[in-house]
Design a protein around this motif. Structure first.
Motif, PDB file in Angstrom:
ATOM      1  N   VAL A  21      63.891 -67.551 -31.732  1.00  0.00           N
ATOM      2  CA  VAL A  21      62.456 -67.437 -31.963  1.00  0.00           C
ATOM      3  C   VAL A  21      61.788 -66.857 -30.715  1.00  0.00           C
ATOM      4  O   VAL A  21      61.894 -67.423 -29.619  1.00  0.00           O
ATOM      5  CB  VAL A  21      61.821 -68.797 -32.306  1.00  0.00           C
ATOM      6  CG1 VAL A  21      60.315 -68.639 -32.520  1.00  0.00           C
ATOM      7  CG2 VAL A  21      62.474 -69.406 -33.543  1.00  0.00           C
TER       8      VAL A  21
ATOM      9  N   LYS B 251      57.019 -65.820 -33.361  1.00  0.00           N
ATOM     10  CA  LYS B 251      56.034 -66.869 -33.611  1.00  0.00           C
ATOM     11  C   LYS B 251      54.710 -66.457 -32.987  1.00  0.00           C
ATOM     12  O   LYS B 251      54.629 -66.173 -31.797  1.00  0.00           O
ATOM     13  CB  LYS B 251      56.518 -68.187 -33.014  1.00  0.00           C
ATOM     14  CG  LYS B 251      55.563 -69.351 -33.199  1.00  0.00           C
ATOM     15  CD  LYS B 251      56.140 -70.622 -32.577  1.00  0.00           C
ATOM     16  CE  LYS B 251      55.201 -71.798 -32.739  1.00  0.00           C
ATOM     17  NZ  LYS B 251      55.751 -73.032 -32.119  1.00  0.00           N
TER      18      LYS B 251
ATOM     19  N   ILE C 118      55.407 -68.014 -38.254  1.00  0.00           N
ATOM     20  CA  ILE C 118      56.711 -67.528 -37.817  1.00  0.00           C
ATOM     21  C   ILE C 118      57.195 -66.503 -38.832  1.00  0.00           C
ATOM     22  O   ILE C 118      57.260 -66.794 -40.036  1.00  0.00           O
ATOM     23  CB  ILE C 118      57.730 -68.670 -37.679  1.00  0.00           C
ATOM     24  CG1 ILE C 118      57.271 -69.670 -36.612  1.00  0.00           C
ATOM     25  CG2 ILE C 118      59.101 -68.111 -37.303  1.00  0.00           C
ATOM     26  CD1 ILE C 118      58.231 -70.828 -36.406  1.00  0.00           C
TER      27      ILE C 118
END
Length: 311
Positions: free
Chosen positions: A234, A295, A300
């Motif tokens: 992420v 994100k 996200i």
């Protein structure tokens, strides 16, 4: 089928199946920035890169010394990303018979500059004729610990070694072929022509769980780590710093800087994951799952696996 039907990485995977590795001394074979071989008590790293006219460079728009430097840097960056120091290189040339000697002389002067800077030696090579300039460099490095794409762990932070996106902006400026460039534009062009491999960050790489050099684009290269390590990565957009020169470029030409930060190739910076706090730019984290995501606030979004491709 044509080779283009496979795509770059599909073709590589298909060809690798023809040549299985049955050698206990090969620690890492296909699928990383370098192959790694254990010879007695020494870990040797092997990599190779090629520069092809009209694919990687335009002969009338690049100083040949920059071409020699860039070829060398791309190889050194692979060695560094796996935790090693560059030691030796071999060069193969394919040249038009009517090529001016000064052009190839300039390439070798650029390689010499890189040798002096990075501390490796060119020890051999080969020459053949071709309809266009092709120069291929193989490099051997040495390490105490192999660091690759498969070691990322849940709970790791994701770091990069610098602001990104400058090389792509520089390339676009080169292709504009303008008569005049502003100072910030000249700096961006230099970042494309004269990247610097992060040999200065070798200690950080050796403390990392995984590492890759950013040659095809941040997202594309993080996808390699995600697949090899079987984790989800992420990226937190708020931590993606926009370099002042990239900001000036995007404001002038109406571009989105994150398109450059996420997808610029030929940066030759490093992306690494570690569960330690590092004096590098932290941009995200690793968790269970698969794929690469960005994100932004509470949203996200999964990012497509795209970047520079040779096919």
């Amino acid at each position: 089928m044509k080779v283009r039907d496979f795509g770059e990485f599909g073709l590589i995977e298909k060809l690798n199946q023809i040549l299985p590795i049955n050698d206990k001394d090969v620690i890492v074979g296909y699928g990383d920035d370098c192959a790694c071989v254990k010879l007695d008590n020494t870990l040797l790293l092997f990599t190779v890169d090629i520069q092809v006219e009209n694919v990687h460079f335009l002969k009338d728009r690049i100083d040949p010394t920059d071409l020699g430097w860039k070829l060398s840097t791309s190889n050194v960056s692979d060695i560094v990303s796996c935790g090693g120091r560059p030691r030796w290189a071999l060069i193969s040339l394919a040249l038009p018979k009517d090529l001016d000697y000064d052009f190839i002389k300039g390439i070798y002067e650029g390689i010499k500059q890189a040798q002096d800077y990075y501390g490796f030696f060119t020890i051999g090579g080969n020459v053949s004729s071709s309809s266009q300039v092709m120069i291929d460099m193989s490099m051997v490095g040495q390490t105490d610990r192999f660091v690759g794409r498969s070691g990322a762990k849940v709970g790791d932070f994701v770091y990069v070694s610098s602001e990104l996106g400058l090389s792509k902006a520089g390339l676009e400026l080169i292709l504009m072929n303008k008569n005049f460039y502003e100072d910030f534009e000249e700096r961006l062009i230099k970042r494309h022509y004269r990247p610097t491999a992060r040999l200065d960050l070798l200690d950080s790489v050796l403390q990392a769980n995984s590492c890759i050099d950013i040659s095809d684009g941040l997202v594309s290269d993080l996808w390699h780590i995600s697949k090899k390590s079987q984790v989800k990565i992420v990226i937190e957009q708020e931590y993606l710093k926009v370099h002042p020169d990239l900001e000036l470029f995007c404001n002038k030409y109406g571009k989105n800087p994150y398109d450059y930060i996420l997808y610029s190739g030929e940066e030759y910076q490093l992306a690494l994951t570690s569960n330690k706090e590092m004096d590098l730019m932290k941009i995200g984290y690793v968790e269970e799952g698969e794929g690469v995501y960005i994100k932004s606030k509470s949203q996200i979004v999964r990012l497509d696996e795209k970047g520079f491709r040779h096919f």
